[in-house]
Design a protein around this motif. Sequence first.
Motif, short mmCIF file in Angstrom:
data_model
loop_
_atom_site.label_atom_id
_atom_site.label_comp_id
_atom_site.label_asym_id
_atom_site.label_seq_id
_atom_site.Cartn_x
_atom_site.Cartn_y
_atom_site.Cartn_z
N ALA A 1 -16.75 -18.27 -19.30
CA ALA A 1 -16.26 -17.14 -20.11
C ALA A 1 -15.55 -16.09 -19.27
O ALA A 1 -14.63 -15.41 -19.77
CB ALA A 1 -17.43 -16.51 -20.87
N ASP A 2 -15.92 -15.92 -18.01
CA ASP A 2 -15.33 -14.88 -17.17
C ASP A 2 -14.16 -15.40 -16.31
O ASP A 2 -13.64 -14.67 -15.47
CB ASP A 2 -16.39 -14.27 -16.26
CG ASP A 2 -17.45 -13.51 -17.04
OD1 ASP A 2 -17.13 -12.99 -18.13
OD2 ASP A 2 -18.61 -13.43 -16.57
N GLU A 3 -13.76 -16.65 -16.52
CA GLU A 3 -12.69 -17.24 -15.72
C GLU A 3 -11.32 -16.88 -16.30
O GLU A 3 -11.20 -16.46 -17.45
CB GLU A 3 -12.84 -18.77 -15.69
CG GLU A 3 -14.13 -19.27 -15.07
CD GLU A 3 -14.17 -19.08 -13.56
OE1 GLU A 3 -13.09 -18.85 -12.96
OE2 GLU A 3 -15.26 -19.18 -12.98
N HIS A 4 -10.30 -17.06 -15.46
CA HIS A 4 -8.91 -16.89 -15.90
C HIS A 4 -8.35 -18.27 -16.20
O HIS A 4 -8.28 -19.15 -15.33
CB HIS A 4 -8.08 -16.22 -14.80
CG HIS A 4 -6.64 -16.05 -15.16
ND1 HIS A 4 -6.20 -15.51 -16.34
CD2 HIS A 4 -5.50 -16.39 -14.46
CE1 HIS A 4 -4.89 -15.49 -16.38
NE2 HIS A 4 -4.44 -16.02 -15.24
N LEU A 5 -7.96 -18.49 -17.47
CA LEU A 5 -7.45 -19.79 -17.89
C LEU A 5 -5.95 -19.86 -17.67
O LEU A 5 -5.20 -19.02 -18.20
CB LEU A 5 -7.77 -20.03 -19.37
CG LEU A 5 -7.49 -21.43 -19.90
CD1 LEU A 5 -8.53 -22.43 -19.37
CD2 LEU A 5 -7.50 -21.44 -21.43
N LEU A 6 -5.50 -20.87 -16.94
CA LEU A 6 -4.07 -21.03 -16.65
C LEU A 6 -3.38 -21.85 -17.73
O LEU A 6 -2.57 -22.76 -17.46
CB LEU A 6 -3.89 -21.69 -15.28
CG LEU A 6 -4.38 -20.86 -14.08
CD1 LEU A 6 -4.34 -21.68 -12.80
CD2 LEU A 6 -3.52 -19.60 -13.94
N GLN A 7 -3.70 -21.53 -18.97
CA GLN A 7 -3.14 -22.19 -20.14
C GLN A 7 -3.05 -21.17 -21.26
O GLN A 7 -3.66 -20.09 -21.17
CB GLN A 7 -4.05 -23.33 -20.62
CG GLN A 7 -4.23 -24.48 -19.67
CD GLN A 7 -5.44 -25.33 -20.06
OE1 GLN A 7 -6.54 -25.13 -19.55
NE2 GLN A 7 -5.23 -26.28 -20.97
N ASN A 8 -2.34 -21.54 -22.30
CA ASN A 8 -2.36 -20.74 -23.51
C ASN A 8 -3.77 -20.85 -24.11
O ASN A 8 -4.25 -21.96 -24.35
CB ASN A 8 -1.33 -21.27 -24.50
CG ASN A 8 -1.21 -20.43 -25.75
OD1 ASN A 8 -2.15 -19.72 -26.14
ND2 ASN A 8 -0.08 -20.51 -26.41
N PRO A 9 -4.45 -19.73 -24.35
CA PRO A 9 -5.81 -19.80 -24.92
C PRO A 9 -5.89 -20.58 -26.22
O PRO A 9 -6.94 -21.13 -26.55
CB PRO A 9 -6.16 -18.32 -25.14
CG PRO A 9 -5.34 -17.59 -24.13
CD PRO A 9 -4.06 -18.35 -24.05
#
Length: 283
Positions: free
Chosen positions: A94-102
């Motif tokens: 939950a606290d990560e940065h997603l390198l994709q469109n959410p």
Amino acid sequence: MSFSIAFVAGVTPTKWTRIWGDRRPDVPLTVFRIEAAEQISVLHDGRAEVSLVRLPIDDTNLSVINLYNEIPVVVAAKDHVIAQAETVLLADLADEHLLQNPEDVPEWRDIATEVRDGSRRPLPSMRDLDETMEQVAAGVGIIIVPHGVARLYSRKDVVSRPVTDVADTQIALAWITRETTDDIEEFIGIVRGRSTASSRTDAGPSAAADAAATAAGEPEVPRDGRPQKPPRKPKKTDKAKAAAKAIRVAAAKAKPAVRKRTESAPGRTRPTKNPNKGKGRGH
């Protein structure tokens, strides 16, 4: 004349194309990989006769047969904490940065801290998944993708782990329904595991009907139109035989003893034993 097959990244059609080569050496294959954005357009513009796609898709005017499911995995830098786990929960990400469109991972979007508090920063410039993996390896963020995609772009400086609470993705075979040909029927039979004994020209339900039945969760109808034979009754195992024998023995022991009949049958006289039989004469 060749038969053209398109496939989306992460799908490995080799086993099916090898079988095709054995069965149909007279028809060479054209096999090529496509991006997800063109997995259906490749059918409509005529570049491919069938396409191995990742669902969901716009299936208007298409027949679609589901083939198998792919588990989702999270990919992170090699030294990330997920490397210590066998599987991962979304709550751990939950606290990560997603390198994709959410929107690509709605389950993550719904619990992500950076989405909820508005702190999500713009994505770096990434032209393809190779460049995305560079960002992942550098520790910039994570991605959540189907296992086949992670395997295709695997590197020594990243790790991947299954995410247990993200929905599987489905791999399917798609083609334009009105353009179903004998070659398409043949390829459908191959991906569904039919033997060479199953004729693609026999009368019976069409591939489109098979696709509709699959989508509705119905079992596949035999290609020859005849009903399936009921399965044979399984043979008893040694353990089952021993148990049955023990029951028979126990039942036999529980029966009352049967007294032997000594009276004569009706209308007959049982001879009596001669008390003098065997004694010498004169006694």
